[in-house]
Structures are given as C-alpha cells and as structure tokens.
Scaffold this active site. Sequence first.
Site: not given
Length: 439
Positions: A101, A104
């Site tokens: 993501h 992240d």
Amino acid sequence: MNELFSNIPKIPYEGKDSTNPLAFKYYDPERIVLGKPMKEHLPFSMAWWHNLSATGSDMFGRGTADKKFGASEGTMEHAKAKVDAGFEFMDKLGIEFFCFHDIDLIPEADTLDETNKRLDEITDYIKIKMDATGKKLLWGTANMFSNPRFMNGAGSSNSAEVFCFAAAQVKKALDITVKLGGKGYVFWGGREGYETLLNTDMKFEQENIASLMKMAVQYGRSIGFDGDFYIEPKPKEPMKHQYDYDAATAIAFLKEYGLDKDFKMNIEANHATLAGHTFQHDLRVSAMNGMLGSIDANQGDYLLGWDTDQFPSNVYEAVLAMYEVLKAGGFKYGGVNFDAKNRRSSYTMEDMFYGFILGMDTFALGLLKAAQLIEDGRLDSFVKERYASYSEGIGAKIRSGEAKLEELASYAEKLGKPQLPGSGRQEYLESLVNQIMFS
Ligand code: XUL
Ligand code: CO
C-alpha cells in the site's frame, strides 16, 4: 549496506527428509511440474505491510517484534531501512515479487504534497534495488482505510472531499505502480461498506465506488498501465458489512458497472472463509467467470470469526486451491502474495523466515498434489461422466438452447418414473484425494 538478517543464510531446498528449520522441504524452484518450473507456477510475493511494518500489536497490547531495522521509527531513514530489509529478505528466500500500500512505504505526512514527495523518493530507491536484483512488483494499492478521514469509506464516503482524497491516493498509487513496472493494482474496499443502513444510501455509495474505479481505469490506461485491476473481496471487518462481500458479489458489481473487462479477482483465503465459503469456492467462482487474477495466501482459524491472516499450513486446502489455479491455466499477471503475519508471540527475525518457509512449502505441496490429481485424471473423468446425459439426445438439446419447455414436459411424461441421477460418490472422491495426497 549492512546485512540485517546476518544470522540467516540463503534458504536452500533440502528435500522432505531435511531437519534443518531454515530449509525448504518441498519448494524446489527449478523442479518441473506439468511442463514448467515450480517458481513459475508459484510467483511468491512478500506483503510489505505484514512483513516489514507489522509488529504484532493488537487491540489488547502493543507490538512485540522490532521492525525498526536499526533506524528511528517513522522517519525516511526507517522507510529506507525497510527497503533494505525487504530486498535482503526476498533474496534469502528466493521470492521474486512484493506488494504494497502507498503508506506502507513511507510515514504518511500531513499534506498530500509532502506524502507524494516521500513516495517519489522511496520509489526511486526501490527502483534502483529492483534493477539491481530483478525483483518485481506484483501489485500496488492505496491504503484508504487507516487514516481517520476514511472512517466512512473512501469511494463510498458520504463526503465528496474525502472522495477527492481517495482519488488523489489512487492516482499516486497508480503512478508509482507503473513507475515500478507493476502489472496489478488492487482495490480492497476496507471501509467500503456500512455499520448501519439507518444512515446509509447503499445504491448511492456503490455508484460512487464504481465511478472511482472507472476513473482509475481511465487514468491507469492513460499512463500506460496495461496490467489487471483487481477487487479483493471481503465480507466484513473492519465494517459490519462490506460491499465486495465475496467473489460472486464483486463480479456482479463489476458487470453491473461495465468494469469487468479491466478487473479480475484477488482472492484471499481468509476472506473467503469469513464469507462462509471455502477458499476453493471463491477461486472457482472467479475462474468460471474468467476472472481469477491473483491470490492473497493465508488462512484463518475456524474457531475465530475474524481475519487472523496466518501463514498457510493447511495442505489439503492448498491442494484444492492450486487445483483451481491449474485448471484455470495458471496466473497471467497474478501470483501468490503472502498476506500473512506471524503470531504475536513469534516475534524474532527467524520467525519471519519460518512463516514464509511454511507458506511456500505448503503451496509447493499444494501444487505438486494438485498436478498429480490432474495427471491421475479420475476426478476429471468422474465429473465429465456425471453430466453425460447432456452430451446427446434431449440433454444436448437443452445445452444448445434449442429445447422448449413443452417439449421437455412431454419427454418427461413419456418417461413415467425418472431414473435417480446417479451417486455423487463424495466419499469415494474424498478417499481418492487422500490417496493422492499421501502417495
Ligand atoms: C485486509 C487485506 C488487505 C489487502 C490490501 O484484510 O487483505 O491487506 O490485501 O489492501
Ligand atoms: Co489481502
């Protein structure tokens, strides 16, 4: 650059009699299975969020694992240390792919502009590593569920401003996915659902989610994204009800809004079981619609009602999953992404490797035994024979669409009492599967 996992060697394949915990017992990347190497059947992927970010915190306690990798938490230095750790980890395990993501990769900043600058900087760094090692991005996605602004969803939010933030994140996540050569882009509708229908216009929200997806397709194609978009169905958690409940629901949604040519399914094992299905079921539904795109490999705990994201150890389920994948012709752009995390008390660096060794060996066994089931052919021929009454005569007419209700009614009248349809032989088939599994 310092070695971060210095006490861990490259993980070798040593075969089923090995007692070395840091060795594969079944995953033998070059072994040929049904005409191609195991590693091509099983494009394994590391999930950035669980492996490099999650520390084992839960609702009752803080993290137990140290994922700082020698840097100070929440800094760009930490973001880079995670890249170094991730590439060393993938190298030691022989994993070719990773997924992320947006947030992240970096600590999210207060403004979109600053967050995007950080994403540019980190993806420059990741790209250098990718070019040097040949590692690839399986798919990218935007986290549209953690930030408080997404409390009521992203595409489904009641706020048009929040919708715009979601659009901005999808745009940037597509930019970096394309920059890193990713062939997949995932929508997991974390908070695209509701807590109560009393405050919810369901149709309105679903139309808005579809608009966001359409804009993503349009933008993605305009910047050269030629891979697959995926919906990752999940019935609940964090919301009480999520719109992409299961594969059948998500596929119907895509067809309703004309998105089915650009999207496929990313099926996660534990999500399928939360929906009251088997993993195999959701893979079959996707495959029969030509939409089996990719897999998030993990497993749940049947005694718990939430997404435990455990590394897969259940070989029986892995066999049936790989059976579906092989039958569907394998992955095109997809792969086997370990959306899985160690248990909270498995907090050491070695445990990170044990998790992946378990998952990779489970899927290797799944592949080997599924290939054997296919080569054996008894399952296939049983199913074919089971529907044999449709291959000629009145059955063939039904299949071709020529038959009319009146004609079938008079056919039935002439039969008098119909024959029973033949035994389903479930127990025989289950013992056949056991025979192959333990041969
Ligand atoms: C959550 C989940 C996500 C998706 C990507 O249950 O599976 O991590 O895989 O957003
Ligand atoms: Co997932």
